[in-house]
Design a protein around this motif. Structure first.
Motif, PDB file in Angstrom:
ATOM      1  N   GLU A   1      13.389  59.273  11.888  1.00 12.26           N
ATOM      2  CA  GLU A   1      15.092  59.169  13.328  1.00 12.26           C
ATOM      3  C   GLU A   1      16.337  59.887  13.096  1.00 12.26           C
ATOM      4  N   ARG A   2      16.192  59.585  12.161  1.00 17.92           N
ATOM      5  CA  ARG A   2      17.985  60.092  11.028  1.00 17.92           C
ATOM      6  C   ARG A   2      17.973  61.890  11.827  1.00 17.92           C
ATOM      7  N   VAL A   3      16.891  63.054  11.330  1.00 18.66           N
ATOM      8  CA  VAL A   3      16.501  63.958  11.151  1.00 18.66           C
ATOM      9  C   VAL A   3      16.880  64.404  12.647  1.00 18.66           C
ATOM     10  N   ILE A   4      15.607  63.376  13.419  1.00 17.34           N
ATOM     11  CA  ILE A   4      15.606  63.768  14.745  1.00 17.34           C
ATOM     12  C   ILE A   4      17.187  64.226  15.762  1.00 17.34           C
ATOM     13  N   GLY A   5      17.625  62.848  15.499  1.00 16.11           N
ATOM     14  CA  GLY A   5      19.567  62.743  15.557  1.00 16.11           C
ATOM     15  C   GLY A   5      20.460  64.067  14.747  1.00 16.11           C
TER      16      GLY A   5
END
Length: 321
Positions: free
Chosen positions: A39-43
């Protein structure tokens, strides 16, 4: 030497960029993928590309944290708040209940349903998802039937907008009220997200004759018992004989056999590099004819039958795909 953290993030971001360039708009992840790492990388990608119009999907139900249960109390709300922060988003297009376990006697089922509907009502999410019937690929016919029965029970109560499920040549056909999953969901006006269409590289032929772009065998293929692995190679050879052995042919067949199942289907494919994203998109070509789909279906039906046969003779861990 494995890549360090920054190199890995850079590789993923490059893949996401390539996917968007090829037309991807739907990104599917979960709070359980790397405990928020995905999620954080996509964020980060969303934050660096604010002008893109993306549909974001995540899941809840695998991480309990300090809560009594993943679906207890306000835990779903808390997880969504963290997911939205991770994804740098104000809402999700799809939020999926990722677990059929709602506690003893389904103690938390009502709470989970109320929480998801409230989140949809306040537009924190646009659609409620639930996982489709699934157990390990090597499960017996009775185990799959029990999963189908459990799914139907929950489906009638949750009333999801979308069903998220793994689907490929190793996924047994499941009967739902006398229909397959595609006919069933279409009849109910429910969308489908189909995951793992390549069976983690097995159906792309990686390591089987060196015809795929990756020179290394898929780890999942190496995990198959030799008789089943041989059968996979034989059936993929049947496809090559019929469709040719140009690079990307097997990938195209696996993806097209999912994409053409129904208008309500979206297919999500994992990737390890931007080059793999490019391969997945560039090989799609024109839709398969009904006759060509029939050839693919026959091959995949044979593989499903052999998985079930092997299930009676092999440990579960050796059949995971």
């Amino acid at each position: 030497m494995p890549p360090d953290g920054s190199a890995r993030v850079s590789r993923i971001l490059n893949g996401l960029h390539r996917a968007v360039e090829q037309g991807a708009t739907f990104f599917d992840t979960s709070d359980a993928y790397g405990y928020g790492y995905s999620e954080r990388v996509i964020g980060q990608f969303v934050r660096e590309n604010p002008d893109l119009s993306l549909q974001l999907s995540s899941k809840v139900g695998q991480i309990r944290g300090t809560a009594e249960h993943p679906y207890a109390g306000r835990h779903i709300h808390h997880q969504l708040e963290q997911t939205l922060e991770n994804l740098y988003a104000e809402e999700l297009h799809l939020y999926t209940l990722d677990n059929f376990d709602f506690g003893p006697g389904d103690r938390y089922l009502g709470n989970a349903i109320d929480s998801m509907r409230t989140l949809r009502d306040v537009r924190a999410i646009r659609a409620i998802g639930m996982r489709g019937p699934f157990t390990h690929y090597a499960a017996s016919a009775a185990e799959w039937a029990a999963q189908a029965e459990r799914f139907l029970y929950l489906f009638r109560l949750i009333k999801p907008d979308v069903v998220w499920t793994r689907f490929n040549a190793f996924t047994p056909a499941v009967s739902l009220e006398g229909q397959d999953l595609f006919t069933f969901t279409a009849r109910h006006g429910v969308g489908l997200v189909l995951a793992a269409p390549l069976a983690h590289g097995v159906l792309a032929g990686r390591g089987a004759g060196g015809l795929a772009s990756s020179a290394a065998a898929s780890p999942r293929r190496r995990g198959l018992l030799p008789p089943l692995r041989d059968r996979v190679d034989e059936q993929l050879h049947v496809l090559r004989q019929h469709f040719g052995d140009a690079p990307g042919t097997l990938t195209r067949l696996a993806l097209r056999s999912c994409l053409q199942r129904g208008d309500q289907c979206v297919v999500v494919v994992g990737f390890s590099s931007a080059e793999q994203v490019e391969e997945n998109y560039s090989c799609l070509g024109e839709p398969l004819t009904a006759a060509d789909l029939g050839v693919v279906d026959d091959v995949y039906a044979d593989l499903r039958a052999h998985v079930q046969e092997a299930a009676t003779h092999a440990p579960v861990k050796e059949l995971q795909t």
